[in-house]
Write an enzyme that holds these catalytic residues in place. Structure first.
Site, short mmCIF file in Angstrom:
data_model
loop_
_atom_site.label_atom_id
_atom_site.label_comp_id
_atom_site.label_asym_id
_atom_site.label_seq_id
_atom_site.Cartn_x
_atom_site.Cartn_y
_atom_site.Cartn_z
CG ASP A 205 -0.98 20.64 -42.83
OD1 ASP A 205 0.17 20.90 -43.23
OD2 ASP A 205 -0.98 19.64 -41.36
CG LEU A 286 8.48 17.95 -38.08
CD1 LEU A 286 9.39 17.50 -36.85
CD2 LEU A 286 9.82 19.18 -39.22
NE ARG A 287 -0.46 15.72 -40.70
CZ ARG A 287 -0.67 16.93 -39.61
NH1 ARG A 287 -1.23 17.69 -40.37
NH2 ARG A 287 -0.96 16.07 -38.74
N GLY A 288 4.88 18.00 -43.87
CA GLY A 288 5.24 17.66 -45.51
C GLY A 288 6.61 16.86 -45.54
#
Length: 349
Positions: A205, A286-288
């Site tokens: 991820d 919230l990385r995506g």
């Protein structure tokens, strides 16, 4: 010596590589905006993963460094300077400034943490009262590319160290109460063979993008790849010369995109739809959302535009989200297809 080495070991031109568009795009977008967070490339053996990564470095413009500094310190940016260089600047000492090729560091599979992060000579530190530090691979990779082949076979702890440094831009080494910190801002590129196992989801991820590459099925393309390789091996100099103009064109396009990146605009409603997709797909954190926005901006800059379009988002969203989806062993739909279906639904595409 560097010149001689590059003459001895010619690099296969990036623009001559047939197919693998997904991987090539991921790499280009990361060199335009390193804050995307690197690329994880998964594919079968013999699909040219290493060849493409090495070819990428040849495209990159040279960087300005302080001569003799082991961290490739930027003489104009304190964020990318070692403490020694910063001290010299504060003391108004004159620096010798040179241009060098963008560094690319290969991390060997059996590398120890000391080799990667660097070591502190405790005896020297105690006896001479100096912070005696031997820089590691992270220091060499500062402002360049760190490539880890078969990253899925690397010790999880070491992968964690690499991802931490790539995200923060700094490497900290602590031994016996002595602490050393130096800049380590690099693009992390990992590759692996899915047959040998995937990375743990928590680590996967943290890679900005995930490119999947497969052996090409079309006989005409396979023949072209074989022919290209044969021509390169037969006369590397002539083959490189043939693609020189295309290489220069692509390098200039990357340099222009880096400059343009600061001016790229993405409308609020597009950001809202990106978040809607991430939410619908149950993407953790919230990385995506952030990576998708960054990659879409980098793509717009690469295509010499100042406004992000839905098409930009469609082009990159699978690369940014497919590895962030939870895997259902009973599901027969590929995660990439899930992302595309969700995009079409949200964007009415």
């Amino acid at each position: 010596m560097n010149k001689k080495t590059s003459e001895q070991r010619p690099v296969f031109p990036f623009t001559s590589i047939v197919g693998q568009e997904e991987m090539k795009l991921s790499l280009i977008l990361n060199v335009i905006d390193p804050k995307i967070g690197g690329v994880m490339i998964m594919g079968e053996r013999g699909t040219g993963k290493s060849t493409i990564v090495r070819a990428l470095v040849d495209l990159l413009p040279p960087i300005t460094v302080v001569e003799g500094d082991p961290y490739n310190s930027d003489p104009y940016n304190p964020e990318l300077m070692s403490d020694d260089v910063l001290e010299k600047i504060n003391n108004k000492q004159e620096l010798s400034i040179i241009k060098v090729k963008t560094p690319m560091v290969d991390l060997p599979l059996g590398a120890t943490e000391d080799r990667v992060c660097g070591t502190i000579d405790i005896e020297k530190a105690i006896s001479e009262g100096k912070k005696a530090f031997e820089p590691g691979l992270l220091a060499q990779a500062n402002r360049g590319i760190l490539y880890v082949d078969e990253v899925n076979l690397l010790d999880d702890h070491l992968v964690d160290v690499l991802l931490d440094s790539a995200a923060s831009g700094w490497n900290t080494v602590e031994r016996e109460g002595i602490s050393i910190c130096h800049p380590a801002r690099f693009i992390l590129i990992g590759s692996g063979n899915p047959e040998e196992g995937e990375l743990r989801p928590q680590l996967l991820d943290r890679f900005g993008m995930h490119a999947q590459i497969k052996t090409l099925k079309e006989p005409n393309l396979r023949v072209k790849i074989v022919q290209q390789r044969e021509l390169f091996e037969k006369n590397p100099k002539e083959f490189i010369e043939k693609y020189k103009e295309e290489q220069i064109k692509l390098t200039n396009k990357i340099i222009n995109a880096r400059e343009l990146l600061k001016t790229i605009n993405i409308k609020y409603e597009l950001l809202e739809k990106i978040s809607q997709i991430c939410s619908s797909l149950n993407v953790d954190g919230l990385r995506g959302d952030m990576v998708t926005s960054r990659a879409a901006k980098a793509l717009a800059a690469f295509e010499n535009r100042t406004e992000v379009t839905p098409k930009d988002i469609y082009t990159i969203i699978t690369l940014c989200l497919r590895h962030r989806l939870r895997k259902d062993p009973l599901d027969d739909i590929d995660n990439g297809l899930k992302v595309q279906e969700c995009f079409k639904k949200v964007f009415s595409y």
